[in-house]
Write an enzyme that holds these catalytic residues in place. Structure first.
Site, mmCIF file in Angstrom:
data_model
loop_
_atom_site.group_PDB
_atom_site.id
_atom_site.type_symbol
_atom_site.label_atom_id
_atom_site.label_comp_id
_atom_site.label_asym_id
_atom_site.label_seq_id
_atom_site.Cartn_x
_atom_site.Cartn_y
_atom_site.Cartn_z
ATOM 1 N N LEU A 38 26.490 44.620 5.151
ATOM 2 C CA LEU A 38 27.670 45.355 4.690
ATOM 3 C C LEU A 38 28.935 44.943 5.424
ATOM 4 C CD1 LEU A 38 28.108 49.127 3.977
ATOM 5 C CD2 LEU A 38 29.417 48.127 5.860
ATOM 6 N N ASN A 40 33.009 46.127 5.931
ATOM 7 C CA ASN A 40 34.059 47.090 5.566
ATOM 8 C C ASN A 40 35.410 46.622 6.091
ATOM 9 O OD1 ASN A 40 32.377 48.308 7.815
ATOM 10 N ND2 ASN A 40 33.934 49.870 7.812
ATOM 11 N N ASP A 41 36.053 47.321 6.990
ATOM 12 C CA ASP A 41 37.466 47.061 7.280
ATOM 13 C C ASP A 41 37.783 45.632 7.731
ATOM 14 O OD1 ASP A 41 37.040 49.772 7.220
ATOM 15 O OD2 ASP A 41 37.829 50.170 9.209
ATOM 16 N N GLN A 57 34.640 44.291 9.997
ATOM 17 C CA GLN A 57 33.535 45.201 10.309
ATOM 18 C C GLN A 57 32.318 44.722 9.548
ATOM 19 O OE1 GLN A 57 33.584 48.671 12.172
ATOM 20 N NE2 GLN A 57 34.636 46.965 13.134
ATOM 21 N N TYR A 100 33.985 49.288 16.635
ATOM 22 C CA TYR A 100 34.731 49.750 15.473
ATOM 23 C C TYR A 100 36.061 49.020 15.350
ATOM 24 C CZ TYR A 100 31.643 53.543 13.928
ATOM 25 O OH TYR A 100 30.612 54.264 13.398
ATOM 26 N N SER A 101 36.829 49.405 14.320
ATOM 27 C CA SER A 101 38.007 48.638 13.918
ATOM 28 C C SER A 101 39.080 48.526 14.987
ATOM 29 C CB SER A 101 38.617 49.262 12.669
ATOM 30 O OG SER A 101 37.790 48.957 11.578
ATOM 31 N N ARG A 159 40.502 56.393 17.019
ATOM 32 C CA ARG A 159 40.056 54.998 16.852
ATOM 33 C C ARG A 159 41.062 54.138 16.089
ATOM 34 N NH1 ARG A 159 36.101 58.083 13.951
ATOM 35 N NH2 ARG A 159 36.581 58.196 11.740
ATOM 36 N N ASP A 160 40.663 52.896 15.949
ATOM 37 C CA ASP A 160 41.340 51.885 15.131
ATOM 38 C C ASP A 160 42.698 51.473 15.692
ATOM 39 O OD1 ASP A 160 39.118 52.460 13.572
ATOM 40 O OD2 ASP A 160 40.220 53.720 12.169
ATOM 41 N N GLU A 218 42.714 57.579 9.585
ATOM 42 C CA GLU A 218 42.099 56.358 10.113
ATOM 43 C C GLU A 218 43.038 55.160 9.923
ATOM 44 O OE1 GLU A 218 38.331 56.133 7.827
ATOM 45 O OE2 GLU A 218 37.329 56.800 9.649
#
Ligand code: FRU
Length: 469
Positions: A38, A40-41, A57, A100-101, A159-160, A218
């Site tokens: 998978l 994602n970002d 990600q 994470y991002s 986050r991010d 986010e």
């Protein structure tokens, strides 16, 4: 799982899965997608010494949101992308449940990643550290560890980080959920990327006159464009309205002025960045030629992800196409990056009543449409777009329920530019005034079926494939 077993399991997943994923008829020809697992970002999007880097990600082990690593692609031209060593693997105390991002900056000529180390506890709670990692001579990234724990007054959902340089200082925006379940964007400042001071909340739910606006924001991104500051953010928890906020979570922007001295951001209302079914977590970068480029995840968290048929082929999700941003009267316009024109094959031009148009191939294609009245267009058996003179309506059948579902845009329609790639369509309205980005899963070699009495003019190009190598 420690980092070494994650590498071994990733190698196995690639050995077992890559051929199967590559054989999926819905696999894109020219969009970025994960080899297996998978995606994602988009993360760490940056151009350095002429070369573009895009991190992402990635869960290499399954089509779910576990074990988030940072994959890494590199390109000289935004068209041909090359795999790079996996940049970040979770497993340290400060990023045990996912890298994470985050974003990338250049420090002393080295690409430096700023990301969120996500840590979950057995009681279900979590914390987050903002961490650094720096490029080494082998093109790998060495973790430098956390530089910021959770700030006081916030939940474990902080986050991010998106970091940029302004007047000899580093600045960071962070997405946050406060202790009252209000989504916020925090601004921080640093001299050296290592010691950070919180400047304040610059936007969020119940801030700056925006009212209740979600429990978590986010993936913020703040940048200057045409003498204004744009804050991109992804609020979670907005109630759906008849014609907007229809996805599970939203991605949009606020346009205004940021006073760096007081950390006050005065801005107008929130606008969605996309009116389609799949668009989330966009990230921008300033290219060396001055363009502000954007790429987003062509997916939405928790939005029927596991029902997408590519899961049977062991991969899930793609990025959007690369886009250029401009600002007109306080509104963001997005257009496909000009480099994408190099994918065009031989052009076909046609004009006449919509219903008499040729049935053009749209497996991997670009289409320019100038309608002079209502029309509708079917994309193979997968999706339908109709214009009634006031409203554009994109509809498809929901993959989980089988029920029809719609997305809308209203305005004065002059032109549509559609980019098709196997299982996605990105519809640019009036040279980027709005975009509808969506996945769809048509039969093989889908064709365009137009109907309606009004005349229209069209141009069509097949788009050549470019492999990630
Ligand atoms: C957005 C997001 C980010 C987080 C990442 C984890 O899609 O939830 O907030 O950092 O995905 O993969």
């Amino acid at each position: 799982m420690d980092a070494l077993s994650l590498i071994k399991q990733t190698a196995l997943a690639l050995m077992n899965g890559q051929l199967r994923a590559a054989g999926d008829p819905h696999r894109p020809c020219w969009h970025l997608a994960p080899s297996v697992g998978l995606l994602n970002d988009p993360n760490g999007f940056i151009q350095h010494n002429g070369r573009y880097h895009l991190f992402y990600q990635w869960n290499p082990l399954a089509c779910d949101h576990g074990r988030k690593c940072w994959g890494h692609w590199q390109s000289d031209d935004l068209l041909h992308w090359h795999h790079q060593p996996v940049a970040l693997l979770p497993g340290d105390d400060f990023d045990s449940h996912g890298c994470y991002s985050g974003s990338a900056v250049v420090e002393n000529d080295k690409i430096t990643l700023v990301y969120t180390g996500n840590v979950k506890f057995t009681d279900g709670s979590r914390t987050a550290y903002q961490c650094l990692a720096q490029e080494n001579a082998s093109g790998e990234y060495d973790k430098l560890g956390p530089v910021l724990p959770l700030p006081a007054g916030y939940s474990g959902h902080v986050r991010d980080p998106k970091v940029w340089r302004h007047h000899q200082q580093w600045y960071m925006v962070l997405g946050a959920r406060d202790l009252h379940d209000q989504g916020k964007v925090l601004l921080l400042r640093s001299d050296d990327l290592r010691s950070w001071q919180l400047q304040g909340e610059i936007a969020g739910s119940r801030l700056n006159g925006i009212g209740d606006f979600g429990y978590m924001w986010e993936c913020p991104d703040l940048f200057r464009l045409a003498d204004r500051e744009l804050l991109i953010c992804c609020p979670q928890g907005l109630a759906a309205e008849p014609e907007r906020y229809l996805n599970v979570y939203q991605a949009g922007y606020l346009c205004g002025e940021l006073d760096y001295a007081t950390a006050r951001f005065s801005h107008g209302e929130f606008h969605e960045l996309d009116a389609g079914f799949e668009f989330y977590a966009p990230q921008t970068t300033l290219a060396e030629d001055g363009r502000r480029l954007l790429v987003a995840w062509m997916g939405v968290p928790e939005q029927d992800e596991s029902y997408q048929p590519t899961v049977r082929y062991g991969w899930l999700h793609t990025m959007t196409c690369l886009r250029e941003l401009t600002l007109h009267a306080g509104r963001l316009y997005q257009q496909p990056a000009r480099e994408l024109q190099q994918l065009r094959g031989a052009a076909t031009r046609w004009q006449g009543p919509a219903a008499e148009a040729p049935q053009l191939e749209i497996d991997s294609a670009e289409l320019l449409l100038r309608p002079h009245g209502p029309f509708s267009a079917r994309f193979g058996d997968g999706m339908q777009l109709s214009w009634d003179g006031e409203r554009l309506c994109l509809s498809r059948h929901n993959l989980r329920s089988g029920e029809p579902e719609q997305r809308y845009w209203r305005g004065e329609l002059q032109q549509l530019q559609l980019l098709f790639d196997r299982s996605s369509v990105e519809i640019f309205i009036n040279q980027g005034e709005a975009v509808m980005s969506s996945r769809y899963f048509p039969c093989r070699s889908p064709r365009l079926f137009l109907s309606g009495d009004a005349p229209l003019a069209l141009q069509h190009w097949p788009l050549n494939a470019v492999m990630i190598e």
